[in-house]
Motif scaffolding. Structure first.
Motif, short mmCIF file in Angstrom:
data_model
loop_
_atom_site.label_atom_id
_atom_site.label_comp_id
_atom_site.label_asym_id
_atom_site.label_seq_id
_atom_site.Cartn_x
_atom_site.Cartn_y
_atom_site.Cartn_z
N GLY A 157 0.81 -1.22 0.00
CA GLY A 157 0.00 0.00 0.00
C GLY A 157 0.84 1.26 0.00
N SER A 158 2.07 1.17 0.52
CA SER A 158 2.94 2.35 0.51
C SER A 158 3.24 2.81 -0.92
CB SER A 158 4.24 2.04 1.25
OG SER A 158 4.91 0.94 0.63
N LEU A 159 3.24 1.86 -1.86
CA LEU A 159 3.46 2.24 -3.26
C LEU A 159 2.27 3.01 -3.82
CD1 LEU A 159 5.08 -1.07 -4.60
CD2 LEU A 159 6.22 1.03 -3.84
N GLN A 160 1.07 2.71 -3.31
CA GLN A 160 -0.10 3.48 -3.73
C GLN A 160 -0.03 4.90 -3.20
OE1 GLN A 160 -2.34 2.41 -5.92
NE2 GLN A 160 -1.08 0.56 -6.06
N VAL A 161 0.51 5.06 -1.99
CA VAL A 161 0.72 6.42 -1.46
C VAL A 161 1.71 7.16 -2.35
CG1 VAL A 161 1.55 7.75 0.52
CG2 VAL A 161 0.23 5.63 0.88
N VAL A 200 -0.68 3.15 9.17
CA VAL A 200 0.20 4.30 9.40
C VAL A 200 1.57 4.04 8.80
CG1 VAL A 200 1.35 5.68 11.17
CG2 VAL A 200 -1.04 5.01 11.48
N ALA A 201 2.06 2.81 8.93
CA ALA A 201 3.36 2.47 8.33
C ALA A 201 3.34 2.64 6.82
CB ALA A 201 3.74 1.04 8.70
N ASP A 202 2.21 2.30 6.17
CA ASP A 202 2.10 2.51 4.73
C ASP A 202 2.18 3.99 4.38
OD1 ASP A 202 1.76 -0.21 4.33
OD2 ASP A 202 -0.42 -0.08 4.50
N VAL A 203 1.45 4.81 5.15
CA VAL A 203 1.42 6.24 4.87
C VAL A 203 2.79 6.86 5.07
CG1 VAL A 203 0.43 8.46 5.57
CG2 VAL A 203 -1.03 6.42 5.46
N VAL A 204 3.43 6.54 6.20
CA VAL A 204 4.75 7.13 6.49
C VAL A 204 5.79 6.64 5.48
CG1 VAL A 204 6.62 7.21 8.17
CG2 VAL A 204 4.25 7.46 8.93
N SER A 205 5.81 5.35 5.21
CA SER A 205 6.80 4.84 4.25
C SER A 205 6.54 5.36 2.84
CB SER A 205 6.82 3.31 4.26
OG SER A 205 5.53 2.79 3.98
N LEU A 257 16.84 3.98 10.04
CA LEU A 257 15.95 2.97 10.64
C LEU A 257 15.32 3.50 11.93
CD1 LEU A 257 14.81 0.12 10.69
CD2 LEU A 257 16.90 -0.64 11.87
N LEU A 258 16.14 4.10 12.78
CA LEU A 258 15.61 4.64 14.03
C LEU A 258 14.61 5.77 13.76
CD1 LEU A 258 18.87 4.74 16.20
CD2 LEU A 258 16.99 3.09 16.33
N ALA A 259 14.93 6.62 12.80
CA ALA A 259 14.03 7.73 12.46
C ALA A 259 12.70 7.21 11.92
CB ALA A 259 14.70 8.66 11.45
N TYR A 260 12.75 6.16 11.09
CA TYR A 260 11.52 5.59 10.55
C TYR A 260 10.63 5.03 11.66
CZ TYR A 260 8.40 2.19 8.45
OH TYR A 260 7.29 1.46 8.12
N LEU A 261 11.23 4.25 12.56
CA LEU A 261 10.46 3.67 13.66
C LEU A 261 9.85 4.76 14.52
CD1 LEU A 261 12.92 0.80 14.71
CD2 LEU A 261 10.83 0.60 13.33
N LEU A 262 10.63 5.80 14.79
CA LEU A 262 10.12 6.91 15.61
C LEU A 262 9.02 7.67 14.88
CD1 LEU A 262 10.49 8.41 18.27
CD2 LEU A 262 12.26 9.81 17.18
N ALA A 263 9.19 7.87 13.57
CA ALA A 263 8.19 8.60 12.79
C ALA A 263 6.86 7.85 12.78
CB ALA A 263 8.70 8.82 11.37
N VAL A 264 6.90 6.54 12.56
CA VAL A 264 5.65 5.76 12.55
C VAL A 264 4.96 5.84 13.91
CG1 VAL A 264 4.70 3.43 12.38
CG2 VAL A 264 6.44 4.18 10.75
N SER A 265 5.75 5.72 14.96
CA SER A 265 5.17 5.78 16.30
C SER A 265 4.55 7.14 16.60
CB SER A 265 6.27 5.46 17.33
OG SER A 265 5.78 5.53 18.63
#
Length: 258
Positions: free
Chosen positions: A11-15, A106-111, A242-250
């Motif tokens: 779904g992230s590709l659709q975003v 949320v992970a799809d939207v952020v990624s 990686l840390l920034a991605y995990l923090l951003a999703v959270s």
């Protein structure tokens, strides 16, 4: 939070596709805005300063500043897209809320946001490289070797920008992020001059900044060389991303859903 909340789906590709279709309508103006300033800086510093500096670190100043600006351009483009673009979609246009009504997570939207910002960073870096090829001896093979680094740099700075976007109460907050984090990297991470002239303490601090490692990867690749300390220059930005991605999703999840 369970780890499954951090895993993006297709779904992230659709975003990403949604953002591309919107951008395509204003692509010409967007490209001029994103590329105009770095290209002017490249011409001014490469042609103007290059006549006085001559060479640095065994390469022409044209090549030195071109490779630095490739890294800087990817950082700036990914940062501003993940700040202003994502914040507008999250708070003004309610695009995030509309996406989350669908099966997207949320992970799809952020990624998806990170991938889109990285794509724009890739385009910006590629354009700088193509212009630089006319003025330097960067080969086509070197360009191919540098392109994955530009994309990785875009992912890194987009993920960092999404953290700032997730905690930002308004557009004004971004001045703190840009002034205190992005601008120091632009000025001191070896874009315009070598960092080995700084005192040891300053070099250590600069070595912790992610843009330093991006520059350290791109510059030797442009000369057809394997970067020294390759593993370290890959590991540090990857860990930060990686840390920034995990923090951003959270943080985005807490801001929108909790």
């Amino acid at each position: 939070m369970p780890w499954i909340y951090f895993l993006p789906s297709r779904g992230s590709l659709q975003v990403w596709r949604r953002h591309f279709l919107v951008w395509r309508k204003v692509s010409q103006a967007s490209l001029v805005g994103n590329l105009g300033e770095p290209l002017l800086i490249l011409l001014a510093m490469g042609y103007g300063m290059g006549r006085f500096v001559g060479s640095l670190d065994g390469m022409s100043y044209w090549l030195f500043v071109t490779t630095g600006l490739v890294a800087a351009s990817s950082m700036h483009t990914a940062t501003f897209e993940s700040l202003y673009g994502a914040f507008t979609r999250m708070t003004r246009q309610n695009t995030f809320h509309a996406m989350l009504i669908t099966p997207l997570s949320v992970a799809d939207v952020v990624s998806g946001e990170i991938l889109w910002a990285a794509t724009k960073a890739f385009i910006a870096g590629l354009c700088i490289l193509l212009v630089g090829m006319f003025w330097t001896d960067i080969s086509g093979l070197a360009v191919l070797a540098i392109l994955p680094v530009i994309l990785g740099s875009g992912i890194l700075f987009a993920a960092m920008g999404m953290v700032a976007t997730a905690i930002s109460p308004s557009y004004d907050f971004f001045f703190y992020y840009v002034t205190l984090i992005i601008s120091p990297m632009y000025l001191f991470c070896g874009i315009f001059f070598p960092i080995d002239q700084f005192p040891a303490v300053a070099r250590t601090a600069i070595g912790l900044l992610p843009l330093t490692h991006v520059v350290a990867l791109i510059r030797p690749l442009a000369q057809g060389k394997i970067p020294e300390h390759l593993f370290m220059h890959l590991a540090v930005p990857t860990l930060i991303a990686l840390l920034a991605y995990l923090l951003a999703v959270s943080l985005v999840r807490r801001r929108i859903l909790v």
